[in-house]
Design a protein around this motif. Structure first.
Motif, PDB file in Angstrom:
ATOM      1  N   LEU A 637    -108.925 -31.343 -90.139  1.00  0.00           N
ATOM      2  CA  LEU A 637    -109.232 -32.573 -90.852  1.00  0.00           C
ATOM      3  C   LEU A 637    -110.604 -32.450 -91.499  1.00  0.00           C
ATOM      4  O   LEU A 637    -111.613 -32.298 -90.802  1.00  0.00           O
ATOM      5  CB  LEU A 637    -109.209 -33.765 -89.893  1.00  0.00           C
ATOM      6  N   THR A 639    -113.893 -33.812 -93.275  1.00  0.00           N
ATOM      7  CA  THR A 639    -114.616 -35.085 -93.156  1.00  0.00           C
ATOM      8  C   THR A 639    -115.086 -35.620 -94.495  1.00  0.00           C
ATOM      9  O   THR A 639    -115.433 -36.803 -94.599  1.00  0.00           O
ATOM     10  CB  THR A 639    -115.850 -34.910 -92.245  1.00  0.00           C
ATOM     11  N   LEU A 697    -116.073 -29.518 -83.955  1.00  0.00           N
ATOM     12  CA  LEU A 697    -116.605 -29.657 -85.303  1.00  0.00           C
ATOM     13  C   LEU A 697    -117.221 -28.345 -85.772  1.00  0.00           C
ATOM     14  O   LEU A 697    -118.023 -27.740 -85.067  1.00  0.00           O
ATOM     15  CB  LEU A 697    -117.679 -30.754 -85.321  1.00  0.00           C
ATOM     16  N   TRP A 715    -118.240 -30.346 -93.429  1.00  0.00           N
ATOM     17  CA  TRP A 715    -117.909 -30.491 -92.018  1.00  0.00           C
ATOM     18  C   TRP A 715    -116.407 -30.714 -91.878  1.00  0.00           C
ATOM     19  O   TRP A 715    -115.831 -31.567 -92.551  1.00  0.00           O
ATOM     20  CB  TRP A 715    -118.669 -31.668 -91.404  1.00  0.00           C
ATOM     21  N   VAL A 716    -115.792 -29.912 -91.010  1.00  0.00           N
ATOM     22  CA  VAL A 716    -114.342 -29.949 -90.795  1.00  0.00           C
ATOM     23  C   VAL A 716    -114.084 -30.030 -89.293  1.00  0.00           C
ATOM     24  O   VAL A 716    -114.764 -29.369 -88.500  1.00  0.00           O
ATOM     25  CB  VAL A 716    -113.651 -28.709 -91.392  1.00  0.00           C
ATOM     26  N   VAL A 717    -113.093 -30.839 -88.925  1.00  0.00           N
ATOM     27  CA  VAL A 717    -112.700 -30.952 -87.519  1.00  0.00           C
ATOM     28  C   VAL A 717    -111.434 -30.132 -87.291  1.00  0.00           C
ATOM     29  O   VAL A 717    -110.473 -30.228 -88.069  1.00  0.00           O
ATOM     30  CB  VAL A 717    -112.447 -32.418 -87.124  1.00  0.00           C
ATOM     31  N   ALA A 728    -109.364 -35.789 -83.644  1.00  0.00           N
ATOM     32  CA  ALA A 728    -109.960 -35.362 -84.907  1.00  0.00           C
ATOM     33  C   ALA A 728    -110.419 -36.550 -85.713  1.00  0.00           C
ATOM     34  O   ALA A 728    -111.514 -36.535 -86.319  1.00  0.00           O
ATOM     35  CB  ALA A 728    -108.950 -34.531 -85.700  1.00  0.00           C
ATOM     36  N   GLU A 729    -109.632 -37.612 -85.758  1.00  0.00           N
ATOM     37  CA  GLU A 729    -110.034 -38.817 -86.483  1.00  0.00           C
ATOM     38  C   GLU A 729    -111.304 -39.416 -85.877  1.00  0.00           C
ATOM     39  O   GLU A 729    -112.207 -39.860 -86.592  1.00  0.00           O
ATOM     40  CB  GLU A 729    -108.892 -39.847 -86.433  1.00  0.00           C
ATOM     41  N   ALA A 732    -114.210 -37.115 -86.800  1.00  0.00           N
ATOM     42  CA  ALA A 732    -114.512 -37.235 -88.223  1.00  0.00           C
ATOM     43  C   ALA A 732    -115.207 -38.559 -88.521  1.00  0.00           C
ATOM     44  O   ALA A 732    -116.142 -38.620 -89.324  1.00  0.00           O
ATOM     45  CB  ALA A 732    -113.229 -37.106 -89.042  1.00  0.00           C
ATOM     46  N   GLN A 736    -118.849 -39.194 -90.329  1.00  0.00           N
ATOM     47  CA  GLN A 736    -118.989 -40.085 -91.481  1.00  0.00           C
ATOM     48  C   GLN A 736    -119.978 -41.216 -91.203  1.00  0.00           C
ATOM     49  O   GLN A 736    -120.748 -41.612 -92.092  1.00  0.00           O
ATOM     50  CB  GLN A 736    -117.613 -40.623 -91.873  1.00  0.00           C
TER      51      GLN A 736
END
Length: 803
Positions: A637, A639, A697, A715-717, A728-729, A732, A736
């Motif tokens: 996911l 971000t 992360l 940045w990616v989860v 992941a949500e 993320a 944010q």
């Protein structure tokens, strides 16, 4: 040739005389055994004379620095080789001058032709040149040998014993011959520095190495021996040692005569052996060594001579080949040293010779004055270090700036060379445990300056330091001035002994060191009435010891490197009653706590050790099913939050660690890796756990370019397991929120309450509980900004009145 002074050599070249020309055999050997590296190389010709060798090295393709201490030689060389490109002619006394003119990045080849026997401090110079070699480089000594030199000129030649000493400690030695000259090609010096580390920490597991060995003489006669050893340093702070005919280095000294005091014996032996004169009033017995020599009891006084006069002369040629001044950091690799001398050196400068066998040492309480002495190079490097730290904004106040410019940092890290000691971004390891892990160090200069600035010190203040070493305490002592006082403590008796000795050698007399668990605070007699005006902790701590708050005066500052979720920040707290209010955060890292504060975070291995989950706060969480989930599909996911090259994202780490439930850190082994996680080997990532699930992360490069400004990362989860998408949500959303409310902004509000503070008395915020304190974080966007100290004190008082 018989020359012994610079003036004689100056006249030699002024008269138009030269030196033995470079022979064809020498040229061939140099071309074969020291070829120019691919892409070009840099050479240093020491004692270049009229420049024949320097010109030849330039013809091979080297860029050459050709140095000689006689300006008439340099002038003649420049004239004779005016058409030669690639040579820089430099007038420099390699034994005495500041080497600032030498190339900072070192050399691929260093040559010394027909000049080594003329050096007084041969071992020191060879050691220093070895430090200037680049990896894979060679030092070549071309010299006459006694076997091929007339008896009346053997003072310019080396015998086999000298050649053995010259080549000792090098990884490879090639001995070649050119027209009855010995050509020695030396590679791999033993002078590698294992004390320095490039960040603000000293957590390396590298073990210090020593090539020095302590040796004994032949069995003595008599039932017991008593003697004295004189420890003498010159105007550059170098130690005097004699090369004895027994093939070892020794301090001036010998047996006492009758009822002669130890101080008098040391002064007498110094004069009889070296020609140097000292007063008994300038001789201090600082310790007694008790051991045995071949079964005979031996009592040796270690006598520090603080002042002397005269010219160094070898008065006992039947016992000594010569006397030399040695750099302290080179003592770890000088070869054989007489055992009592090695132990005496360790008494004065603990740690300069690693690996010595234990000996009974009885330190004596003596009011020894500081001993002056430092090379010009140290002064220059100290000013450069200070200006770099100041330019970085770490030392805005005049008192701290003056301390950086004044206190001789290298004298509190005698095992490190000057370049390392005065690197503003290096920590110098000074103590390791049995596993090789660093347990004590001189921290990076910028970090020390920043933490001292955070103390907000005033003249005459009393300051407590937990974790000793000497240099940081002396910086503080300089800032608070003659009316101030520093009390420093350490759990390691060795570190305390070292601190006492080094502050005696180069300190202000305003530092008191004690041995004990520094987490318990200072012993009661050392605590001023009303508490310390400021306290600083110089090792990583996971919790705030109650004694640090209790011994701190109201309104005083406590600065400590606090671990929060595994991330360390030097936090400046201010005391208001029983509450500590954070005023400043600095990213940092130190050696780990020992004693009562020592803590090992729970760790769970995954995938046969390829990955580790580290639970930095509290106990390990259940991880059933996580390893199975890692064998399944990976959910990714993005971000939408990006950053450029060099961006500091430390606040994101701290934000995640203090706001996310079930937070942990996922680490990737350096040795293993199946790229299941795409986590770089040796790195770790913020992570959270769910039921049989894991999310973490990472940052992925999304824009490339030649210039840093053209590069970008997002940045990616990544997540695994049934709950992976939900985790992941959550992760993320945290990134944010940080991007929206915190990124580029101020540090969080942070208040540290005693551990027994009930929830109803805590302000709003994210609470992190530790055994001795309750930390309340107040992040922008999540909670109101922290109240002022007065508002908070009044609120707590009101609440207490209602109970």
């Amino acid at each position: 040739m018989g020359y012994t002074t610079q003036d004689e050599w100056q006249q030699h070249y002024a008269d138009g005389k030269g030196f033995r020309p470079l022979g064809e055999r020498e040229r061939a050997l140099l071309a074969k055994h020291t070829p120019v590296p691919d892409g070009g190389g840099r050479a240093l010709e020491v004692g270049c004379g009229t420049g024949g060798l320097a010109a030849y090295l330039a013809s091979l393709g080297y860029a050459v620095d050709a140095v000689d201490f006689a300006d008439s030689a340099v002038a003649q060389a420049r004239d004779e080789h005016a058409d030669v490109e690639g040579v820089r002619w430099v007038c420099l006394d390699i034994e005495h001058d500041d080497p600032a003119q030498l190339h900072e990045d070192g050399y691929d080849l260093i040559t010394m032709r027909l000049m080594y026997p003329f050096l007084r401090d041969r071992s020191r110079i060879l050691h220093g040149l070895g430090e200037r070699l680049r990896p894979g480089g060679a030092l070549v000594v071309i010299t006459p040998v006694v076997a091929h030199t007339p008896e009346d000129r053997r003072d310019i030649a080396l015998d086999e014993a000298e050649i053995a000493l010259l080549t000792e400690g090098w990884e490879t030695v090639e001995r070649l011959e050119a027209d009855q000259l010995a050509v020695l090609v030396l590679r791999g010096p033993c002078h590698a520095d294992s004390t320095a580390h490039s960040d603000a920490t000293a957590q390396s597991d590298t073990t210090a190495h020593s090539d020095t060995t302590a040796v004994e003489k032949r069995p003595p006669t008599g039932h017991a021996l008593t003697g004295a050893l004189a420890v003498v340093t010159d105007e550059a702070g170098r130690i005097l040692l004699g090369r004895s005919r027994r093939g070892m280095w020794e301090l001036p000294g010998g047996k006492t005569s009758g009822t002669e005091p130890f101080e008098a014996a040391a002064v007498r032996e110094l004069a009889e052996e070296t020609g140097l004169a000292a007063s008994v009033a300038d001789a201090y017995v600082v310790a007694m060594l008790v051991d045995d020599s071949h079964g005979v009891p031996r009592l040796t006084a270690v006598v520090r001579i603080t002042a002397w006069s005269g010219a160094l002369t070898n008065l006992e040629n039947h016992l000594f080949d010569r006397w030399e001044w040695h750099d302290l950091h080179a003592l770890a690799c000088i070869g054989a040293v007489f055992t009592p001398a090695a132990q005496a050196l360790d008494v004065i400068w603990p740690g300069v010779i690693p690996g010595l066998a234990p000996v009974h040492v009885y330190p004596l309480a003596v009011d020894q004055p500081p001993v002056p002495g430092e090379p010009v190079e140290a002064i220059r490097l100290r000013q450069t270090m200070a200006e770099t730290v100041i330019a970085g904004g770490w030392a805005p106040s005049a008192p701290v700036q003056d301390a950086l410019r004044t206190i001789p940092r290298h004298r509190f890290a005698p095992e490190a060379n000057l370049k390392t000691a005065y690197d503003d971004d290096l920590a110098v390891v000074t103590r390791r445990n049995d596993t090789g892990r660093a347990t004590s160090s001189v921290s990076a200069a910028w970090l020390q300056a920043d933490m001292i600035e955070s103390l907000r010190l005033r003249p005459g203040a009393s300051v407590y330091e937990a974790g000793s070493g000497g240099y940081n305490a002396e910086l503080i002592a300089h800032v608070i001035g003659p009316g101030g006082r520093v009390v420093t403590g350490d759990i390691d008796p060795y570190v305390v002994r070292r601190t006492r000795r080094l502050t005696a050698e180069a300190g202000s007399g305003r530092v008191t060191a004690f041995q004990g668990d520094a987490a318990l605070g200072a012993p009661a007699p050392l605590v001023p009435r009303g508490g310390f005006d400021a306290s600083v902790i110089t090792y990583n701590v996971w919790d705030i010891a109650p004694a640090w708050r209790e011994q701190l005066a109201e309104g005083g500052r406590l600065v400590l490197p606090l671990e929060i979720g595994g991330y360390t920040r030097a936090i400046a707290f201010e005391r208001r009653g029983d509450v500590l209010h954070a005023r400043k955060f600095t990213h940092c890292g130190f050696v780990r706590a020992q004693g009562r504060q020592a803590r090992t975070a729970p760790v769970i291995d995954l995938l046969d050790g390829e990955l580790q989950l580290r639970f930095e706060e509290g106990d390990a969480a259940p991880t059933e099913g996580v390893e199975e989930a890692l064998h399944g599909p990976r959910h990714e996911l993005a971000t939408g939050v990006t950053m450029g090259a060099g961006f500091y994202f430390g606040s994101l780490q701290l934000y995640a660690a203090t706001t996310l439930p079930r937070f942990c850190r996922l680490a990737a082994s350096r040795e293993k890796g199946t790229d299941v996680t795409q986590l770089p080997k040796g790195n770790d990532a913020p992570a959270i756990l769910g039921a049989n699930s894991l999310a973490y992360l990472i940052h992925v490069q999304t824009r490339h370019g030649e210039r840093p400004a053209e590069k970008e990362w997002e940045w990616v989860v990544h997540a695994f397991g049934k709950q992976g998408p939900q985790l992941a949500e959550q992760l993320a959303a945290t990134v944010q929120a940080w991007d929206r409310d915190v990124r580029g902004g101020a540090d969080p509000g942070l208040i540290a309450h005693p551990a027994d503070t009930p929830d109803r008395l805590l302000p709003a915020g994210d609470v992190l509980d530790k055994p001795h304190c309750r930390l309340v974080f107040q992040w922008p966007g999540r909670h109101a900004l922290p109240p002022t100290p007065i508002e908070r004190t009044e609120a707590v008082a009101t609440a207490l009145e209602g109970t």
